[in-house]
Write a protein that holds these residues in place. Structure first.
Motif, PDB file in Angstrom:
ATOM      1  N   SER A 153       0.824  -1.213   0.000  1.00  0.00           N
ATOM      2  CA  SER A 153       0.000   0.000   0.000  1.00  0.00           C
ATOM      3  C   SER A 153       0.860   1.265   0.000  1.00  0.00           C
ATOM      4  O   SER A 153       0.408   2.322  -0.450  1.00  0.00           O
ATOM      5  CB  SER A 153      -0.939   0.000   1.204  1.00  0.00           C
ATOM      6  N   SER A 154       2.095   1.176   0.474  1.00  0.00           N
ATOM      7  CA  SER A 154       2.975   2.348   0.479  1.00  0.00           C
ATOM      8  C   SER A 154       3.442   2.714  -0.925  1.00  0.00           C
ATOM      9  O   SER A 154       3.986   3.801  -1.140  1.00  0.00           O
ATOM     10  CB  SER A 154       4.184   2.102   1.384  1.00  0.00           C
ATOM     11  N   ASP A 155       3.235   1.827  -1.892  1.00  0.00           N
ATOM     12  CA  ASP A 155       3.651   2.083  -3.275  1.00  0.00           C
ATOM     13  C   ASP A 155       2.502   2.586  -4.151  1.00  0.00           C
ATOM     14  O   ASP A 155       2.682   2.778  -5.352  1.00  0.00           O
ATOM     15  CB  ASP A 155       4.227   0.809  -3.898  1.00  0.00           C
ATOM     16  N   VAL A 156       1.329   2.804  -3.553  1.00  0.00           N
ATOM     17  CA  VAL A 156       0.166   3.258  -4.324  1.00  0.00           C
ATOM     18  C   VAL A 156       0.415   4.668  -4.853  1.00  0.00           C
ATOM     19  O   VAL A 156       0.894   5.551  -4.136  1.00  0.00           O
ATOM     20  CB  VAL A 156      -1.108   3.226  -3.464  1.00  0.00           C
ATOM     21  N   VAL A 157       0.096   4.864  -6.120  1.00  0.00           N
ATOM     22  CA  VAL A 157       0.254   6.160  -6.783  1.00  0.00           C
ATOM     23  C   VAL A 157      -1.122   6.647  -7.216  1.00  0.00           C
ATOM     24  O   VAL A 157      -1.842   5.932  -7.923  1.00  0.00           O
ATOM     25  CB  VAL A 157       1.176   6.044  -8.016  1.00  0.00           C
ATOM     26  N   THR A 158      -1.482   7.833  -6.785  1.00  0.00           N
ATOM     27  CA  THR A 158      -2.760   8.422  -7.190  1.00  0.00           C
ATOM     28  C   THR A 158      -2.570   9.189  -8.490  1.00  0.00           C
ATOM     29  O   THR A 158      -1.658  10.009  -8.607  1.00  0.00           O
ATOM     30  CB  THR A 158      -3.290   9.380  -6.107  1.00  0.00           C
ATOM     31  N   LEU A 182       1.229   8.178 -16.678  1.00  0.00           N
ATOM     32  CA  LEU A 182       0.392   8.575 -15.550  1.00  0.00           C
ATOM     33  C   LEU A 182       0.444  10.090 -15.393  1.00  0.00           C
ATOM     34  O   LEU A 182       1.506  10.692 -15.531  1.00  0.00           O
ATOM     35  CB  LEU A 182       0.889   7.946 -14.239  1.00  0.00           C
ATOM     36  N   THR A 183      -0.696  10.683 -15.113  1.00  0.00           N
ATOM     37  CA  THR A 183      -0.716  12.096 -14.742  1.00  0.00           C
ATOM     38  C   THR A 183      -1.035  12.186 -13.262  1.00  0.00           C
ATOM     39  O   THR A 183      -2.093  11.712 -12.818  1.00  0.00           O
ATOM     40  CB  THR A 183      -1.771  12.880 -15.544  1.00  0.00           C
ATOM     41  N   LEU A 184      -0.118  12.748 -12.491  1.00  0.00           N
ATOM     42  CA  LEU A 184      -0.322  12.901 -11.052  1.00  0.00           C
ATOM     43  C   LEU A 184      -1.004  14.231 -10.777  1.00  0.00           C
ATOM     44  O   LEU A 184      -0.728  15.226 -11.455  1.00  0.00           O
ATOM     45  CB  LEU A 184       1.013  12.825 -10.312  1.00  0.00           C
ATOM     46  N   VAL A 204      -1.799  24.544 -10.106  1.00  0.00           N
ATOM     47  CA  VAL A 204      -0.924  23.731  -9.266  1.00  0.00           C
ATOM     48  C   VAL A 204      -0.034  22.874 -10.156  1.00  0.00           C
ATOM     49  O   VAL A 204      -0.534  22.190 -11.061  1.00  0.00           O
ATOM     50  CB  VAL A 204      -1.766  22.841  -8.333  1.00  0.00           C
ATOM     51  N   PRO A 205       1.285  22.886  -9.975  1.00  0.00           N
ATOM     52  CA  PRO A 205       2.171  22.049 -10.791  1.00  0.00           C
ATOM     53  C   PRO A 205       1.823  20.568 -10.642  1.00  0.00           C
ATOM     54  O   PRO A 205       1.474  20.102  -9.554  1.00  0.00           O
ATOM     55  CB  PRO A 205       3.564  22.349 -10.230  1.00  0.00           C
TER      56      PRO A 205
END
Length: 219
Positions: free
Chosen positions: A72-77, A116-118, A177-178
């Motif tokens: 779960s610590s590797d989850v990317v939103t 992916l777009t963060l 926001v960047p």
């Protein structure tokens, strides 16, 4: 067409929906097929399985490891997600085929990328991974609440056992926001990655489908 091969496909997910685009290269157009007739095509039933949603997607990216699986610590939103496969097929008319092309063959290595777009830039993690050519592993799991059977939800799982950040440009537009755009490129794995499905052959891209359909187009 008498035969066709997949030149490329793109699977995209965003809050607007999930779409699959397939690019084919074909051989010998036939307008008198006795198998794929107009009546046969008209009789095809529409898809009744539940559609994928962007909210079904969980992305995880972390350091490649043969011992420590992603967590779960590797989850990317992300706000958008895109998988692109390019097969690099080429062919030209030959003495045996007349105006039709010879059989298509790869004239370069196939390429697999995931973009992916963060939602916002919070740290230089991705730029650092890009600058150091860090070897990563990633999985992207779509899970529906609907089930194929008891305790078995519809799923589409995408795995990159080995990958690197191909680019990580910082997006800055006026007073907005960047945000980060991350492009991951799949690599040929030299060993299995922890927590990934056991595969007969090590491969840069693996797709796992749970749909209740024995012959799925992604298999």
């Amino acid at each position: 067409y008498l035969s066709s091969m997949v030149q490329a496909f793109t699977l995209e997910a965003s809050p607007d929906g999930v779409s699959l685009t397939v690019e084919l290269v074909a051989h010998s157009l036939s307008r008198v097929s006795s198998i794929n007739t107009s009546a046969t095509m008209r009789a095809l039933l529409p898809a009744t399985r539940p559609r994928l949603l962007f909210t079904d997607l969980v992305c995880r990216v972390g350091a490649q490891s043969a011992n420590t699986p992603l967590s779960s610590s590797d989850v990317v939103t992300c706000t958008t997600w895109r998988l692109r496969l390019e097969n690099a097929l080429a062919a030209a008319p030959g003495p045996r085929t007349g105006t039709a092309p010879e059989e298509y063959e790869r004239d370069a290595l196939p390429q697999v990328t995931i973009s992916l777009t963060l939602p916002r830039h919070t740290a230089d993690l991705w730029q650092t991974r890009w600058g150091t050519s860090a070897v990563l592993m990633a999985d992207f799991i779509f899970t529906r609440t609907a089930t194929v059977g008891p305790g078995l939800p519809y799923k589409l799982n995408v795995y990159l056992p080995y990958c690197q950040v191909d680019d990580a440009p910082l997006q800055i537009a006026g007073a907005s926001v960047p945000s980060d755009t991350i492009i991951l490129r799949a690599l040929a794995p030299s060993a299995a990655s922890a927590g990934f499905p056991i595969m007969r052959h090590l491969t840069p891209l693996a797709i796992e489908v749970v749909s209740g359909i024995s012959q799925h187009p992604l298999l």
